[in-house]
Motif scaffolding. Structure first.
Motif, PDB file in Angstrom:
ATOM      1  N   UNK A 189      37.746   9.532   1.503  1.00 46.40           N
ATOM      2  CA  UNK A 189      36.870  11.330   0.714  1.00 46.40           C
ATOM      3  C   UNK A 189      36.974  11.834   0.294  1.00 46.40           C
ATOM      4  N   UNK A 190      37.460  11.366  -0.947  1.00 50.21           N
ATOM      5  CA  UNK A 190      36.628  11.833  -2.697  1.00 50.21           C
ATOM      6  C   UNK A 190      35.464  11.038  -2.787  1.00 50.21           C
ATOM      7  N   UNK A 191      34.743  10.130  -2.487  1.00 47.62           N
ATOM      8  CA  UNK A 191      33.917   9.595  -2.602  1.00 47.62           C
ATOM      9  C   UNK A 191      32.867  10.272  -1.825  1.00 47.62           C
ATOM     10  N   UNK A 192      32.800  10.403  -0.427  1.00 46.32           N
ATOM     11  CA  UNK A 192      32.041  11.535   0.181  1.00 46.32           C
ATOM     12  C   UNK A 192      32.117  12.792  -0.115  1.00 46.32           C
ATOM     13  N   UNK A 193      33.298  13.156  -1.010  1.00 44.79           N
ATOM     14  CA  UNK A 193      32.829  14.393  -1.690  1.00 44.79           C
ATOM     15  C   UNK A 193      31.918  14.388  -2.900  1.00 44.79           C
ATOM     16  N   UNK A 204      36.404  17.091  -9.606  1.00 38.53           N
ATOM     17  CA  UNK A 204      35.359  15.985 -10.475  1.00 38.53           C
ATOM     18  C   UNK A 204      34.059  15.791  -9.722  1.00 38.53           C
ATOM     19  N   UNK A 205      34.256  15.442  -8.020  1.00 38.91           N
ATOM     20  CA  UNK A 205      33.767  14.998  -6.522  1.00 38.91           C
ATOM     21  C   UNK A 205      33.280  15.911  -6.574  1.00 38.91           C
ATOM     22  N   UNK A 230      38.259  24.408   2.072  1.00 41.10           N
ATOM     23  CA  UNK A 230      39.207  23.552   3.000  1.00 41.10           C
ATOM     24  C   UNK A 230      38.502  22.776   3.248  1.00 41.10           C
ATOM     25  N   UNK A 231      39.956  21.862   2.328  1.00 42.55           N
ATOM     26  CA  UNK A 231      39.210  20.493   2.746  1.00 42.55           C
ATOM     27  C   UNK A 231      40.426  19.876   4.106  1.00 42.55           C
ATOM     28  N   UNK A 267      36.786  13.567   6.479  1.00 38.21           N
ATOM     29  CA  UNK A 267      37.136  14.222   6.243  1.00 38.21           C
ATOM     30  C   UNK A 267      36.170  15.567   6.756  1.00 38.21           C
ATOM     31  N   UNK A 268      36.946  16.479   6.747  1.00 39.06           N
ATOM     32  CA  UNK A 268      36.630  17.698   7.923  1.00 39.06           C
ATOM     33  C   UNK A 268      35.927  18.963   6.635  1.00 39.06           C
ATOM     34  N   UNK A 269      35.315  19.221   6.334  1.00 34.39           N
ATOM     35  CA  UNK A 269      35.067  20.883   5.043  1.00 34.39           C
ATOM     36  C   UNK A 269      34.951  21.434   6.306  1.00 34.39           C
TER      37      UNK A 269
END
Length: 484
Positions: free
Chosen positions: A132-136, A198-199, A152-153, A81-83
């Motif tokens: 990725x969703x969990x890292x968020x 949600x995440x 942006x993701x 994931x690159x936020x």
């Protein structure tokens, strides 16, 4: 048509191959390790400054490697994931790999949506620590300021494509990469922004999902950049697997994936429903215990390496003189037994010999992967041959047992940069589609991987008896744990 390049940015290095766009023949190649730390320091192992990927890319492409190249495809490590903030700058280092920090976040997310089945129905997978969703979710809980600034993701291959194109307003990804995020559904072909919210706690901009043969854009110098994809999808594309093929990867843990015409929804969460790089689907089943089983057995028996363990195992016979090893040393995902331990059954005085235990370790590992294959077969996936990948695939004890235990032809490709080759094949497809010389629905036909082909032959009946013995012990020890 000319020449194309494929770039694979793995967790540790960048590899580039330059290929003939008609045949796939590798003309030249480049390699560079990632810097140990990015320009500003990478921080913890699960945090990486993405600038390190660019530095490695530049080094790998040095010496005029890309001279004459007309198109480039990019693959990169999955589960990254690159936020970015609203200006396109990273708000923190990229979060990569199997990040154990996110384990609690995964359990939180599963509960927040109403359980494993709800997630499987929503996006074809159940949150895991690496996704990725969990890292968020972890980011929102642990670094709320960084989470709030995230606008942006992108994933690793999305970010690299965007950089190569000069950071345009349009940001893209492909079905393969999107399908691993936990907030895009391969079944519906659409994002679930509500799951991002949600995440992470708020909505963000997500990259446009483009088709397998579409171009992400063209650089100012006229170099076409294809859609890009995840490393797994690129490797499958580079191997040239199609309907009827499965790939068994032997790492510390194991994975089984196969090409299928439709997305599979598994209410138990054993199947992760990925998309591939061609417009088809790539359901994946993972096991936690593959080569770590062999390494544990080698240590127990005082063997210096896996080659020695294989040599010892070959002194035994199929069935390991009655020994059955359930190799659940780290718990297990398939079947879902996270808190269990391994089991060694069938001990008799005559079976208590090192060679029988060595053979049982190989058979246990392969039977565990055969269980994963059965999960896919039980959902209607056609498996007529199995590609066996990983350094352990070269071991004689693996090659002797795998065809009969899997019940099918086994193909052991020669080691090659299949993810980079798959990326180059994607680049050739996008180039041909843009020029009108290739059908955007049909990828270019390239020469297949050089491989050793192993048949079950006369060993099939014996192998299936060994397999049944494993299944019997598993059912006695963990009744009903594997649902196929």
């Amino acid at each position: 048509m000319g020449i194309v390049a494929g770039l694979d940015s793995s967790p540790d290095f960048t590899r580039i191959v330059v290929c003939d766009s008609d045949t796939g023949a590798v003309l030249r190649q480049g390699y560079a390790p990632h810097p140990l730390e990015g320009p500003e320091g990478g921080g913890r192992p699960s945090d990486v400054d993405p600038q390190a990927w660019l530095l490695s890319l530049g080094e790998a492409a040095g010496g005029g490697l890309l001279e004459g190249v007309q198109a480039i495809g990019v693959s990169a490590q999955a589960n990254s994931v690159v936020p970015l903030d609203a200006q396109g700058n990273t708000v923190r280092p990229a979060m990569v790999g199997g990040d154990k920090r996110s384990q609690v976040a995964a359990a939180d997310l599963i509960d927040a949506l109403g359980g494993r089945e709800a997630w499987a129905q929503a996006v074809g997978s159940v949150p895991q620590a690496a996704q990725p969703v969990t890292k968020l979710r972890w980011l929102a809980r642990s670094e709320p300021e960084a989470a709030a600034r995230t606008a942006v993701l992108l994933q690793a291959h999305d970010w690299l494509v965007w950089q190569l194109l000069g950071r345009p307003v349009r940001r893209t990804t492909d079905r393969g990469g999107a399908s691993g995020t936990g907030y895009w559904s391969a079944a519906t072909g659409g994002y679930r922004p509500d799951l991002v919210e949600l995440a992470l706690g708020h909505q963000v901009m997500l990259p446009e999902v483009i088709g397998p043969a579409e171009a992400a854009g063209t650089t100012p110098e006229g170099l076409l950049i294809s859609a890009g994809t995840g490393e797994t999808q690129a490797a499958a594309f580079g191997l040239g697997i199609g309907l009827g093929d499965a790939v068994v990867s032997l790492g510390a843990s194991g994975s089984v994936m196969a090409v299928h015409p439709e997305a599979l929804v598994d209410q138990y969460g054993m199947i992760t429903s990925l998309a591939d790089a061609t417009g088809m689907h790539l359901p994946v089943v993972t096991t936690l215990n593959a080569v770590r089983t062999l390494r544990g057995a080698a240590e127990l028996l005082g063997m210096p390496d896996l080659e020695s363990l294989s040599e010892l195992a070959m002194k035994s016979t199929p069935g390991s003189h009655g020994l059955v090893f359930l190799p659940y040393l780290e718990g297990e995902r398939t079947p879902n037994l996270p808190h269990t331990a391994g089991t060694l059954a069938g001990l008799r005085r005559e079976s208590m010999r090192p060679e029988h235990l060595a053979r049982a370790a190989f058979e246990g590992m392969l039977c565990g992967l055969a269980d994963a294959l059965d999960v896919l077969r039980g959902r209607g996936v056609d498996v007529r041959r199995v590609f066996l990948l990983g350094a352990a695939a070269e071991l004689p004890a693996v090659q002797a047992a795998a065809p009969a235990l899997f019940g099918t032809q086994v193909v052991v490709p020669q080691p090659a940069d299949y993810a980079a080759i798959g990326s180059a094949r994607q680049a050739a497809w996008a180039l041909g589609a843009s020029q009108g010389t290739l059908d955007p629905r049909t990828p270019p036909v390239w020469q297949g991987a050089v491989a050793q082909v192993l048949e079950p032959g006369e060993e099939l009946a014996v192998g299936q008896a060994v397999r049944q013995q494993f299944v019997s012990v598993r059912e006695q020890t963990h009744p009903g744990a594997l649902r196929v």
